[in-house]
Write an enzyme that holds these catalytic residues in place. Structure first.
Site, PDB file in Angstrom:
ATOM      1  N   GLY A  55       2.294   2.357  10.741  1.00 51.46           N
ATOM      2  CA  GLY A  55       3.249   3.454  10.608  1.00 51.46           C
ATOM      3  C   GLY A  55       3.932   3.839  11.912  1.00 51.46           C
ATOM      4  CG  ASN A  62      -1.758   1.248   1.333  1.00 49.61           C
ATOM      5  OD1 ASN A  62      -1.771   2.067   0.404  1.00 49.61           O
ATOM      6  ND2 ASN A  62      -2.471   1.394   2.446  1.00 49.61           N
ATOM      7  CE  LYS A 104      -0.358   3.170   4.759  1.00 41.81           C
ATOM      8  NZ  LYS A 104      -0.337   3.271   6.218  1.00 41.81           N
ATOM      9  CG  HIS A 142      -6.002   1.895   5.015  1.00 40.62           C
ATOM     10  ND1 HIS A 142      -5.597   2.832   5.940  1.00 40.62           N
ATOM     11  CD2 HIS A 142      -4.976   1.025   4.877  1.00 40.62           C
ATOM     12  CE1 HIS A 142      -4.362   2.524   6.341  1.00 40.62           C
ATOM     13  NE2 HIS A 142      -3.966   1.435   5.709  1.00 40.62           N
ATOM     14  CD  GLU A 187      -3.625  -2.395   7.124  1.00 36.72           C
ATOM     15  OE1 GLU A 187      -2.573  -2.695   6.549  1.00 36.72           O
ATOM     16  OE2 GLU A 187      -4.163  -1.271   6.999  1.00 36.72           O
ATOM     17  CD  GLU A 229      -3.169   5.491   6.601  1.00 40.12           C
ATOM     18  OE1 GLU A 229      -3.115   5.535   5.364  1.00 40.12           O
ATOM     19  OE2 GLU A 229      -2.264   4.982   7.306  1.00 40.12           O
ATOM     20  CB  SER A 243       4.981  -1.764  11.973  1.00 44.93           C
ATOM     21  OG  SER A 243       4.589  -0.409  12.196  1.00 44.93           O
TER      22      SER A 243
END
Ligand code: 13P
Length: 253
Positions: free
Chosen positions: A175, A11, A13, A98, A169, A100, A214
């Site tokens: 991150g 991904n 991003k 996701h 996730e 985010e 991560s």
């Protein structure tokens, strides 16, 4: 224990440029030419680069993926990309829900379910993301949260649920450099597998459940060795060719 091929999805991003993408894909292709992958691979890239990536990926074992997809077919939905548009560029996977997008764009469980349906109706494999925040984990709500998120998707897409990919996730691991331990990840994956089993009975074992958060070259092998971890959804480490290639090799074992 599941037996199908693992899936390693990058991904990207909101990262990349024409020059950086070309360098990254060239390095990945070189690495894979030397050592044919034994897993499925997807690169989920920003939409403006689909045309570039479609041509860079010709003849490679890497599939193109999107990071989002509209639930709508067409019309007055400024800023959105439909499944048909993604298909025009050979997109095979779309990340859906996701964290985010849930966090910064207010995507609800219902919206995620509708986007999943749009992908499935157009032959694009949705990678449906679920995961708890740190506060939810500390409050002992992990299981309840991920089950609620997946249940919304199953409710709308039950008839073809075996076609989805799930990605667990944990938000606190994204991150942050803080990975879930293999045991923590496996425990949640087992919960999701049981839920899929309830919805899809004999097909549940064939549904891939990826871990994301991560994951890197150093910790991938141990995570991917867990019984219900069928691959990875990789952010930061997917932007570095040597790291991503190492994760791909770890998935082949
Ligand atoms: P990182 O690998 O950078 O933690 O990102 C994980 C992720 O969000 C993949 O979708």
């Amino acid at each position: 224990m599941t037996t199908h091929k693992k899936l390693i999805a990058g991904n990207w991003k909101m990262n990349g440029s024409l020059a950086a993408n070309e360098a990254l894909v060239t390095a990945l292709r070189q690495g894979l030419a030397a050592n044919a992958p034994a897993c499925d691979i997807a690169l989920c890239a920003p939409a403006p680069y689909f045309a570039q990536l479609q041509s860079l990926l010709v003849g490679s074992p890497m599939a193109l993926g999107a990071q989002d997809i509209s639930a709508q077919a067409q019309g007055a939905f400024t800023g959105e990309q439909s499944a048909a548009m993604l298909k025009d560029f050979g997109v095979r996977y779309a990340i859906v829900g996701h964290s985010e997008r849930r966090q910064y764009h207010g995507e609800t469980d219902d919206a995620v379910a509708a986007k999943t349906a749009a992908a499935l109706a157009n032959g694009i494999t949705p990678i449906v993301c679920v995961g708890e925040t740190l506060a939810q984990r500390e409050a002992g709500q992990t299981e309840e949260v991920v089950k609620r998120q997946l249940a919304a998707v199953i409710h709308v897409n039950g008839h073809c649920i075996s076609e989805i990919v799930v990605a667990y996730e944990p938000v606190w691991a994204i991150g942050t450099g803080k990975t879930a331990t293999p045991e923590q990840a496996q425990a949640v994956h087992a919960v999701l597998r049981a839920q899929l089993h309830h919805a899809a009975s004999e097909h549940a074992a064939g549904i891939k459940i990826l871990y994301g958060g991560s994951m890197n070259a150093a910790n991938a092998a141990e995570l991917l060795a867990q019984a219900d971890i069928d691959g990875g959804l990789i952010g930061g480490a997917s932007l570095k060719a040597p790291d991503f290639l190492q994760i791909i090799s770890a998935a082949a074992r």
